[in-house]
Write an enzyme that holds these catalytic residues in place. Structure first.
Site, short mmCIF file in Angstrom:
data_model
loop_
_atom_site.label_atom_id
_atom_site.label_comp_id
_atom_site.label_asym_id
_atom_site.label_seq_id
_atom_site.Cartn_x
_atom_site.Cartn_y
_atom_site.Cartn_z
N LYS A 1 -16.55 -63.58 50.53
CA LYS A 1 -16.02 -64.81 51.12
C LYS A 1 -17.08 -65.90 51.13
CE LYS A 1 -13.22 -66.43 54.99
NZ LYS A 1 -12.46 -66.04 56.19
N GLU B 1 -25.15 -56.86 50.66
CA GLU B 1 -24.80 -55.68 49.89
C GLU B 1 -24.12 -56.07 48.57
OE1 GLU B 1 -24.07 -54.52 54.30
OE2 GLU B 1 -23.78 -56.29 53.01
N GLY C 1 -11.19 -61.19 55.59
CA GLY C 1 -11.47 -60.15 54.61
C GLY C 1 -10.48 -59.00 54.62
N ARG C 2 -10.19 -58.43 55.79
CA ARG C 2 -9.30 -57.27 55.83
C ARG C 2 -7.83 -57.66 55.67
NH1 ARG C 2 -11.67 -58.51 60.43
NH2 ARG C 2 -10.52 -58.86 62.37
N GLU D 1 -11.30 -52.70 63.18
CA GLU D 1 -12.06 -53.94 63.17
C GLU D 1 -11.28 -55.07 63.83
OE1 GLU D 1 -15.16 -54.98 60.12
OE2 GLU D 1 -13.60 -56.39 59.50
N HIS E 1 -4.09 -27.71 56.28
CA HIS E 1 -5.00 -26.56 56.28
C HIS E 1 -6.39 -26.94 56.77
CE1 HIS E 1 -2.24 -23.82 54.12
NE2 HIS E 1 -1.76 -24.95 53.63
N LYS F 1 -26.24 -55.67 61.28
CA LYS F 1 -26.63 -56.36 60.06
C LYS F 1 -27.84 -57.26 60.31
CE LYS F 1 -23.29 -58.19 57.63
NZ LYS F 1 -22.04 -58.91 57.28
#
Length: 509
Positions: free
Chosen positions: A196, A202, A255-256, A341, A372, A482
């Site tokens: 963005k 990263e 973002g999400r 978030e 399982h 961060k």
């Protein structure tokens, strides 16, 4: 908390707790009232999803009480503010206009989204037609929603065929990027950089390494192989991306919630523009239902009623999602970020401490594998965990139909067993039952169904936030760590003794 909100919560908490068996026995029409289909299209493109919340503890009294809570919280006004492009993200002074990317929102935002989609479509089709030379691979670099959304959608929609082989890289761990390099031919690979701000450390570190990989493997113009997906196009140009390969998206798309914007570029490149548009159309169908339907009949709001009941009244700290379809293997991860978030907050939208729990921990898995592994606790453990099952009537494979029949019967049997329980021969074989679940059953897991499922969960998350009085569109909780990592990288910061020892042990002190 206002008097009306407090009174509504008291009304919710005062509803007598009855077992699921009692609720079904006393109400022959329960399944009809608490199940509903959302449908879209006609003829060959027709489809739909059945949403069944009858195996939850919602009853007439709870539904009425939660409707009163929604009214006290001003749900209708908050929904109108969201869809009207108002600055619903109050802490950051922004609108949240992801629905405009699907065609539902303010006129200006919808027009802007259409223009940006047209720009993306031109680039996608140009690449498919060979304008950038042969393109067989795309390495999509992002983090958070910029990676989880595309990864989930590409994985779901390309099991049969991908026009371009897409690899999504989010982790700063170099192994992730090296794995993508090993699967791609640099001569036929594009790099998509999704950020963005175009400053995320990263993402930009991985992007620089990807350019070095292209350069070291004989690509004469590595920057010419980069597509930028960003709300800061000027920074992408400064970084070296040609303006024609910069695909902007609005600042008001978080973002999400950004899969529908240019962040969806890898999806469109992998499956083609028509399929990407079908995903938008499925989401728009849910948007319209959410916008036009009130009270308990609003499926997203009804789901939030159940969520709030189990979290706030029954004290459930987690909610599980199990996809009985290999194509939805990444959906639990995607929903984990979306919900935790968004609603993992400790203050209300007006900066006051919340008066109870907010988001539960979202987790899950895939199909019979999970049976399982974790279902022992779900059936016989001491934790009460509400469960969502998601499945498709149509199989995703062309093998013997027995595969899909066994998959679906296992899915439905788990929900039935969780509710019914079993007295057992002895205490070790006793199943208490009365454990809630909801089921989302798609006609087929195509692009439209995927879009509808994701949009449903977006609006469910928003509805939960309104009932809690919190802001789901900021995420300050990710910033502190961060910031401290940047201090460590720069060699500064005043850290505790344990952290200093770890830095020294790793050779970073």
């Amino acid at each position: 908390m206002t008097e009306a909100v407090s009174a509504a919560w008291q009304r919710v908490e005062a509803v007598p707790q009855r077992t699921l068996k009692e609720l079904f026995a006393s109400d022959p029409g329960r399944v009809t009232r608490l199940s509903q289909r959302l449908e879209w299209g006609e003829g060959e493109i027709a489809g739909g999803i059945r949403f069944d919340w009858s195996k939850t503890h919602l009853d007439e009294d709870l539904l009425a009480a939660f409707e009163a809570l929604a009214e006290a919280r001003g749900f209708a006004a908050q929904r109108a503010a969201l869809l009207g492009g108002e600055k619903i993200n109050v802490t950051e002074g922004r609108a949240a206009e992801h629905t405009a990317q699907r065609g539902v929102g303010s006129e200006a935002a919808v027009e802007e989204a259409a223009a940006l989609h047209a720009r993306m479509k031109l680039l996608v089709e140009a690449i498919h037609e060979g304008a950038l030379g042969p393109v067989k691979h795309l390495i999509h670099i992002g983090i958070g929603g910029s990676a989880l959304g595309p990864a989930m959608a590409v994985d779901a929609l390309t099991r049969d065929l991908a026009l371009v082989d897409v690899h999504v890289v989010s982790n700063i761990d170099g192994l992730a990027l090296e794995q993508a390099f090993a699967a791609c031919d640099p001569a036929t690979t594009l790099i998509a950089v999704a950020s963005k701000t175009f400053t995320t450390i990263e993402t930009m570190t991985n992007a620089a390494s990807a350019l070095n990989w292209l350069r070291d493997n004989g690509v004469s113009d590595p920057s010419g192989r980069v597509v930028a997906l960003t709300a800061s196009p000027e920074k992408a140009v400064e970084w070296g991306v040609d303006e024609t390969r910069v695909l902007p998206f609005p600042e008001s798309v978080g973002g999400r919630y950004s899969l529908w914007s240019s962040i969806g570029f890898p999806v469109a490149l992998a499956v083609g523009w028509d399929e990407f548009e079908a995903m938008l159309a499925g989401a728009r169908m849910v948007d319209e239902h959410f916008r036009d339907t009130d009270g308990r009949d609003n499926l997203c709001l009804r789901a939030a009623f159940a969520d709030q009941y189990y979290t706030s009244v029954r004290g459930c700290q987690t909610r599980a999602v199990f996809a009985y379809d290999e194509r939805l293997a990444l959906l639990p991860d995607y929903l984990q970020q979306l919900e935790m978030e968004s609603n993992g907050k400790r203050v209300t939208a007006d900066q006051r401490p919340v008066s109870g729990p907010t988001a539960p921990i979202t987790w899950g898995g895939v199909g019979t594998d999970a049976q399982h592994a974790v279902f022992q606790l779900l059936h016989q453990g001491t934790n009460l965990v509400p469960i969502d099952f998601i499945a498709s009537v149509a199989p995703g494979d062309a093998l013997d139909p027995a595969h899909h029949r066994i998959l679906l019967t296992n899915c439905f049997a788990q929900g039935a067993a969780l509710m019914a329980g079993d007295a057992g021969e002895d205490p070790a074989r006793h199943f208490p039952g009365d454990r809630p679940s909801a089921t989302m059953l798609c006609d087929d897991l195509n692009a439209a169904a995927l879009g509808a499922l994701v949009a449903f969960h977006e609006h469910r998350t928003f509805a939960n936030a309104v009932l809690l009085g919190i802001n789901p569109f900021d995420q300050f909780g990710v910033e502190l760590g961060k910031r401290m990592a940047k201090d460590m990288e720069a060699g500064g910061g005043d850290f505790d003794a344990s952290t200093r020892a770890l830095l020294e042990a790793a050779g970073l002190g």
